[in-house]
Design an enzyme around this catalytic site. Structure first.
Site, short mmCIF file in Angstrom:
data_model
loop_
_atom_site.label_atom_id
_atom_site.label_comp_id
_atom_site.label_asym_id
_atom_site.label_seq_id
_atom_site.Cartn_x
_atom_site.Cartn_y
_atom_site.Cartn_z
N GLU A 165 0.80 -1.23 0.00
CA GLU A 165 0.00 0.00 0.00
C GLU A 165 0.84 1.28 0.00
O GLU A 165 0.68 2.15 0.86
CB GLU A 165 -1.00 0.01 1.16
CG GLU A 165 -2.06 -1.05 0.99
CD GLU A 165 -3.32 -0.84 1.84
OE1 GLU A 165 -3.44 0.19 2.52
OE2 GLU A 165 -4.21 -1.71 1.80
N GLU A 370 -5.48 -8.58 0.34
CA GLU A 370 -6.31 -8.20 1.50
C GLU A 370 -7.74 -7.96 1.04
O GLU A 370 -7.97 -7.45 -0.06
CB GLU A 370 -5.79 -6.91 2.17
CG GLU A 370 -4.50 -7.11 2.93
CD GLU A 370 -4.02 -5.83 3.63
OE1 GLU A 370 -4.86 -5.03 4.07
OE2 GLU A 370 -2.79 -5.67 3.71
C1 BGP Z 1 -4.65 -2.15 5.12
C2 BGP Z 1 -3.30 -2.52 5.67
C3 BGP Z 1 -3.33 -3.61 6.71
C4 BGP Z 1 -4.51 -3.54 7.66
C5 BGP Z 1 -5.82 -3.25 6.91
C6 BGP Z 1 -7.00 -3.03 7.80
O1 BGP Z 1 -4.58 -0.84 4.64
O2 BGP Z 1 -2.46 -2.95 4.63
O3 BGP Z 1 -2.10 -3.59 7.38
O4 BGP Z 1 -4.26 -2.70 8.72
O5 BGP Z 1 -5.68 -2.13 6.05
O6 BGP Z 1 -7.00 -1.70 8.26
P1 BGP Z 1 -7.27 -1.30 9.77
O7 BGP Z 1 -6.28 -2.08 10.57
O8 BGP Z 1 -7.03 0.18 9.83
O9 BGP Z 1 -8.67 -1.66 10.05
#
Ligand code: BGP
Length: 470
Positions: A165, A370
């Site tokens: 990201e 993800e």
């Molecule tokens: C993405 C990241 C992850 C994870 C996910 C969920 O942007 O790559 O590392 O954190 O988001 O987000 P959050 O933890 O803010 O709910």
């Protein structure tokens, strides 16, 4: 498009799940690991920090055995640069090498394909002190780190992701964390950092293709299609503005070796274009990613900018993410989609739409790295976690992926977030994503015992059937 028959998920489809080092491992200063920017950031004091996380560093064997029981064919995790090269460059920490060797071997023991992210937000703090990504030396530091990884793990790991990201780090730095003192870099500096990351990524991809010719490497970006708020052509232009600046510009530089023309015009006009040195554009060319790794959570709906400060607003339920940009786009609401309890748009059809767009633009296979729903799961007195909302979420997204496959999109696999509960990047431990529940609270670590959620059993079945009932 309606079809009389849906295509099946491919044979050898990588049914997987994901984590990242700082969110799952804990042990932030053990066995020679140095601190990363994430460890040093000013974390909200009312939620869990990353010092213990899910204690995967000490429990990876138990966790990977559970992943195997769930039937995972792939496990996407990240390597902490700070474990491998505690000084950012230079001396290799054998304990760090050994830890990831063990994790990889444990996966291979169960025929789980390791999918490695090289860098997931956690730059060594010692490099940050020297200017971080604003300093061109960090480019060579990343190449050096990559070389160490390819030497040690290149023969065992086939799938590699360079940077997680990058677009979130550049566009929403506040979502990753606030540096001490709370000051975020200027846009100009952020785009200079972005340029250096792009150069580093291109160099590493070229190095990889030389050192690991049988392997596959790709960028991991957060990608999402944008909808215009109405059929007003000005809304459509604004939606396209943001889609390009948020998504395509980042993939284009990696896949085509050049900035997207609209993004470049914007950067020049705002006086925030990066300084380019001789040879930079040549370096960007020929990185040749083998696939696109894509994180997908939601779509966004966009209206024309009003050209004043009212274009900018915090995302619903999340003061740390600002949306909108004066003269570029304005966030709007979509009446046709639902939202999670954390205010994130749930849009499975938008997933299919985004997959189509990504494949149409780059014609490279896509690995989902993800996708998931953050929720306050509860452990019942019977030791069960009834997370039907997670099953519904994933089922709907998988169905839309199957439609995308039927549309002709080439998919490598699906690694939802997360394999096991992890600390959310800035919203603590209560916001859970895993198939496996970890029994701890924000501050009370209890015994960190693992429990299988309902979604664990459901996903196991989906994998066994290769998604035929999706
Ligand atoms: C993405 C990241 C992850 C994870 C996910 C969920 O942007 O790559 O590392 O954190 O988001 O987000 P959050 O933890 O803010 O709910």
């Amino acid at each position: 498009m309606h079809y009389s028959k849906l295509k099946d998920f491919p044979q050898n489809f990588l049914w997987g799940a994901s984590t990242s080092a700082y969110q799952v491992e804990g042990a932030i200063d053990e066995d020679g690991k140095s601190l990363s920017i994430i460890d040093m950031y000013e974390h909200p004091s009312d939620v869990a920090n990353f010092s213990v996380a899910s204690d995967h560093y000490h429990r990876y064997k138990e966790d990977i055995a559970l992943f195997a029981e769930m039937g995972l064919k792939a496990y996407r995790f990240s390597i902490a640069w700070t474990r491998i090269l505690p000084n950012g460059t230079g001396k290799v920490n054998e304990k760090g090498i050994e830890f990831y060797n063990n994790v990889i071997d444990e996966c291979l023991k169960y025929n789980i394909e390791p999918v490695v992210t090289m860098y997931h937000f956690d730059l060594p703090y010692c490099l940050e002190e020297k200017g971080g990504w604003l300093n061109r030396d960090t480019i060579e530091a990343f190449v050096e780190y990559a070389k160490v990884l390819f030497i040690h793990y290149g023969s065992k790991v086939k799938y590699w992701l360079t940077i997680n990201e990058q677009n979130t780090m550049i566009l929403h730095p506040g979502a990753i964390g606030l540096p001490k003192g709370g000051k975020l870099p200027s846009k100009k500096d952020l785009y200079q950092q972005n340029h250096h990351m792009m150069l580093a990524q291109a160099k590493v991809m070229k190095l990889f293709h030389n050192m690991v010719p049988e392997g596959k490497i790709g960028p991991a970006l957060n990608l999402t299609a944008m909808y215009p708020a109405t059929c007003n052509p000005n809304d459509a232009i604004a939606a396209h503005n943001w889609e390009v600046l948020r998504c395509w510009n980042f993939v284009d530089v990696c896949a085509f070796g050049k900035y997207h023309p609209l993004a470049w015009s914007y950067l020049k006009d705002r006086n925030i274009a990066p300084e380019i040195q001789d040879g930079d554009f040549e370096t960007l060319k020929g990185a040749n990613p083998d696939f696109i790794a894509m994180n997908y959570y939601s779509t966004a709906t966009i209206a024309a900018s009003k050209g004043d400060a009212s274009d900018v607003a915090a995302r619903a339920g999340d003061q740390q993410i600002m949306l909108g940009e004066q003269g570029v786009y304005r966030p709007s609401e979509n009446p046709y989609v639902e939202k999670t309890q954390y205010g994130w748009v749930v849009d499975p059809v938008g997933f299919r739409y985004t997959l189509r767009k990504v494949y149409e633009r780059y014609q490279l296979p896509i690995l989902i790295t993800e996708n998931g729903i953050g929720a306050n799961d509860t452990l019942g007195p019977d030791g069960c976690i009834h997370d039907q909302y997670r099953i519904d979420f994933i089922q709907k997204h998988l169905h839309q992926m199957r439609l995308a496959i039927t549309d002709g999109v080439k998919m490598l696999g699906y690694c939802p977030w997360a394999a096991i509960d992890v600390v959310s990047t800035h919203q603590g431990y209560k916001k859970r994503y895993g198939f496996i529940y970890v029994d701890r609270d924000e501050f009370n670590l209890k015994e960190l015992k693992r429990y299988k959620k309902d979604s664990f059993y459901w996903y196991k079945q989906v994998i066994e059937e290769n998604g035929k009932n999706i």
